[in-house]
Scaffold this active site. Structure first.
Site, PDB file in Angstrom:
ATOM      1  N   GLY A 111       0.820  -1.210   0.000  1.00 19.94           N
ATOM      2  CA  GLY A 111       0.000   0.000   0.000  1.00 19.94           C
ATOM      3  C   GLY A 111       0.850   1.254   0.000  1.00 19.94           C
TER       4      GLY A 111
ATOM      5  N   HIS B 283      10.381  11.307  10.201  1.00 21.17           N
ATOM      6  CA  HIS B 283      11.523  12.204   9.910  1.00 21.17           C
ATOM      7  C   HIS B 283      11.769  12.360   8.405  1.00 21.17           C
ATOM      8  CE1 HIS B 283      15.170   9.149   9.819  1.00 21.17           C
ATOM      9  NE2 HIS B 283      14.191   8.780   9.023  1.00 21.17           N
TER      10      HIS B 283
HETATM   11  C1  LIG Z   1      13.409   5.372   6.161  1.00 20.95           C
HETATM   12  S1  LIG Z   1      12.626   3.898   5.638  1.00 20.95           S
HETATM   13  C2  LIG Z   1      12.204   3.139   7.174  1.00 20.95           C
HETATM   14  C3  LIG Z   1      11.930   1.673   7.026  1.00 20.95           C
HETATM   15  C4  LIG Z   1      11.594   0.961   8.345  1.00 20.95           C
HETATM   16  N1  LIG Z   1      10.477   1.539   9.031  1.00 20.95           N
HETATM   17  C5  LIG Z   1      12.821   0.918   9.228  1.00 20.95           C
HETATM   18  O1  LIG Z   1      12.858   1.607  10.261  1.00 20.95           O
HETATM   19  O2  LIG Z   1      13.759   0.180   8.875  1.00 20.95           O
HETATM   20  C6  LIG Z   1      11.075   4.505   5.038  1.00 20.95           C
HETATM   21  C7  LIG Z   1      10.123   3.418   4.578  1.00 20.95           C
HETATM   22  O3  LIG Z   1       8.906   4.032   4.151  1.00 20.95           O
HETATM   23  C8  LIG Z   1       8.456   3.375   2.993  1.00 20.95           C
HETATM   24  N2  LIG Z   1       7.585   4.292   2.257  1.00 20.95           N
HETATM   25  C9  LIG Z   1       7.935   5.463   1.685  1.00 20.95           C
HETATM   26  N3  LIG Z   1       6.845   6.060   1.132  1.00 20.95           N
HETATM   27  C10 LIG Z   1       5.806   5.224   1.370  1.00 20.95           C
HETATM   28  C11 LIG Z   1       4.411   5.297   1.058  1.00 20.95           C
HETATM   29  N4  LIG Z   1       3.909   6.340   0.402  1.00 20.95           N
HETATM   30  N5  LIG Z   1       3.614   4.275   1.459  1.00 20.95           N
HETATM   31  C12 LIG Z   1       4.131   3.212   2.126  1.00 20.95           C
HETATM   32  N6  LIG Z   1       5.446   3.103   2.474  1.00 20.95           N
HETATM   33  C13 LIG Z   1       6.267   4.104   2.090  1.00 20.95           C
HETATM   34  C14 LIG Z   1       9.734   3.045   2.258  1.00 20.95           C
HETATM   35  O4  LIG Z   1       9.567   2.043   1.275  1.00 20.95           O
HETATM   36  C15 LIG Z   1      10.638   2.612   3.405  1.00 20.95           C
HETATM   37  O5  LIG Z   1      10.514   1.237   3.685  1.00 20.95           O
END
Ligand SMILES: C[S@@+](CC[C@H](N)C(=O)[O-])C[C@H]1O[C@@H](n2cnc3c(N)ncnc32)[C@H](O)[C@@H]1O
Length: 337
Positions: A226, A246
Site C-alpha cells: 500500500g 523524519h
Molecule cells: C526510512 S525507511 C524506514 C523503514 C523501516 N520503518 C525501518 O525503520 O527500517 C522509510 C520506509 O517508508 C516506505 N515508504 C515510503 N513512502 C511510502 C508510502 N507512500 N507508502 C508506504 N510506504 C512508504 C519506504 O519504502 C521505506 O521502507
C-alpha cells in the site's frame, strides 16, 4: 592567553577519511574475502586485481582503524568487521555502508546547496526528479542496499524500541513503511499476543516476506502492499512508524497522523521510533547529524519530543510520552483517548 586545543578541528578534518577508508574496503570486497581466509596484501591484490602497494596502505589503514588485524604481514577481520562488515553476517551493516558510500557521501558534498535552498539533493546528485523514494529506489541494487542498511540498524534498535513501553494490551499492529519488518518482528517476539502487518510499497514487502520467513514468525507477521498517503489504512489497535515521520515535513506528517487516528479504536496508540532532539535543538550529536542527513535526502527533519507532541496533539492524540532508549532510536507512544 594559550591557544585553544585544535583537536576538535583536526579530528573533523580527518573524520571523512576514516569513513571513506572503511567504505572503500567494503566496496572492494575486502571484508567478505577475509571472512573466507586470512591473507597477505599481495594475495588479495592478485585475486581482486588491485595495486598491491596501494592495497597494503588501505589494509594498514583498516588495521589502524581497528577493523582488521595484521600479524606477520597477514590480515584478518577483527570481530567487529566479521559481525558488521561481512555482508552475509546476520548483524551486517554493509547495506548501510554501501548506501552511505554510494548515495550519502555524494549527496553530502552538496550540503551547502541544501542549506541554501532547504531541499533534498537527489536531482543535483543523480539527476532524479520527483518523489524522494524514486531516489532511494533508483535501481534494484540501491533499494536493497538501502533496505538492508535500515535492517542492520533496525536489528540493533527495534528490540529496545518495543521494550520502551508496555505494549502487552495491544492485539494488532500495523507497521507503516515497515521496510524489512524488523520492528514488527521484534514486537511479536516480545509480545506473544500480538499480530503484525508490515505495510509498505509493493517492491519492499517482497523483501519483508523473505525476512519474515527467516524469523519463524510467519504465522503472526504478514505483509500488506500500500501507499500510506493514498486511500484508507488498515485497522489496528497499534500503529508503528519507524524512521517514517523524519522523512516528511510537518504538513505530510499531519496527513499521515490523521489517517492513522481515523483507523484506531479509543485507547489505540501509535509507536514512533526516531532519534529525539533535545528541546533546544542542540544534541544529541547523532540526532543533529541525522537531521542534516534528512535535509540532504528527504523532505523531513529530526524533532524534539515537544515538536512531536504538537503534531500528535494537532492530529487528535492525547497522552504523548517519550523515552530515550540508550540506542540509536528513541521511542514515543501516543494514545487516542
Ligand atoms: C526510512 S525507511 C524506514 C523503514 C523501516 N520503518 C525501518 O525503520 O527500517 C522509510 C520506509 O517508508 C516506505 N515508504 C515510503 N513512502 C511510502 C508510502 N507512500 N507508502 C508506504 N510506504 C512508504 C519506504 O519504502 C521505506 O521502507
Amino acid at each position: 592567553m594559550p591557544l585553544p586545543d585544535p583537536k576538535p578541528v583536526l579530528d573533523l578534518i580527518e573524520a571523512f577519511r576514516h569513513s571513506k577508508t572503511m567504505f572503500t574496503a567494503e566496496a572492494l570486497g575486502i571484508f567478505d574475502r577475509l571472512h573466507e581466509r586470512a591473507s597477505s596484501a599481495a594475495e588479495l591484490a592478485a585475486e581482486l586485481r588491485l595495486h598491491a602497494g596501494a592495497l597494503e596502505r588501505l589494509l594498514d589503514g583498516c588495521a589502524a582503524l581497528g577493523l582488521l588485524r595484521k600479524e606477520s604481514g597477514i590480515y584478518r577481520n577483527e570481530p567487529v568487521a566479521e559481525h558488521y562488515l561481512y555482508s552475509e553476517s546476520p548483524d551486517t551493516l554493509s547495506g548501510y555502508v554501501r548506501y552511505s558510500d554510494e548515495a550519502l557521501f555524494r549527496m553530502w558534498s552538496n550540503l551547502g546547496d541544501a542549506v541554501r535552498e532547504g531541499a533534498p539533493r537527489w536531482h543535483q546528485t543523480f539527476g532524479i526528479a520527483g518523489a524522494i523514494f524514486g531516489g532511494f529506489y533508483r535501481s534494484n541494487d540501491a533499494m536493497r542496499n538501502f533496505l538492508r542498511g535500515m535492517h542492520g540498524f533496525g536489528m540493533l534498535t527495534s528490540p529496545h524500541v518495543v521494550a520502551a513501553f508496555d505494549l502487552s494490551r495491544f492485539r494488532s499492529m500495523v507497521d507503516l513503511g515497515g521496510g524489512t519488518g524488523h520492528l514488527a518482528i521484534a514486537a511479536c517476539q516480545r509480545y506473544p499476543q500480538l499480530r503484525a502487518a508490515v505495510f509498505d510499497l509493493p517492491r519492499v514487502t517482497a523483501m519483508a516476506r523473505e525476512n519474515i520467513a527467516h524469523s519463524g514468525l510467519a504465522d503472526r507477521v504478514t505483509t500488506r502492499d500500500g501507499d500510506f498517503f493514498a486511500g484508507e489504512l488498515p485497522e489496528a489497535d497499534l500503529f508503528a512508524v519507524g524512521r517514517i515521520l523524519h522523512d516528511w515535513d510537518d504538513e505530510s506528517v499531519g496527513v499521515l497522523l490523521r489517517a492513522v487516528i481515523r483507523r484506531l479504536p479509543p485507547g489505540g496508540a501509535i509507536l514512533i521510533a526516531e532519534k529525539l532532539l533535545n528541546e533546544d535543538g542542540v544534541g544529541p550529536l547523532a540526532a543533529n547529524m541525522q537531521s542534516l542527513n534528512m535535509l540532504v535526502v528527504t523532505e523531513g527533519r529530526e524533532r524534539s519530543l515537544s515538536q512531536y507532541g504538537q503534531l500528535l496533539r494537532a492530529a487528535g492524540f492525547t497522552e504523548v510520552a517519550g523515552k530515550r532508549t540508550g540506542v540509536a532510536l528513541d521511542a514515543i507512544l501516543a494514545v487516542k483517548a
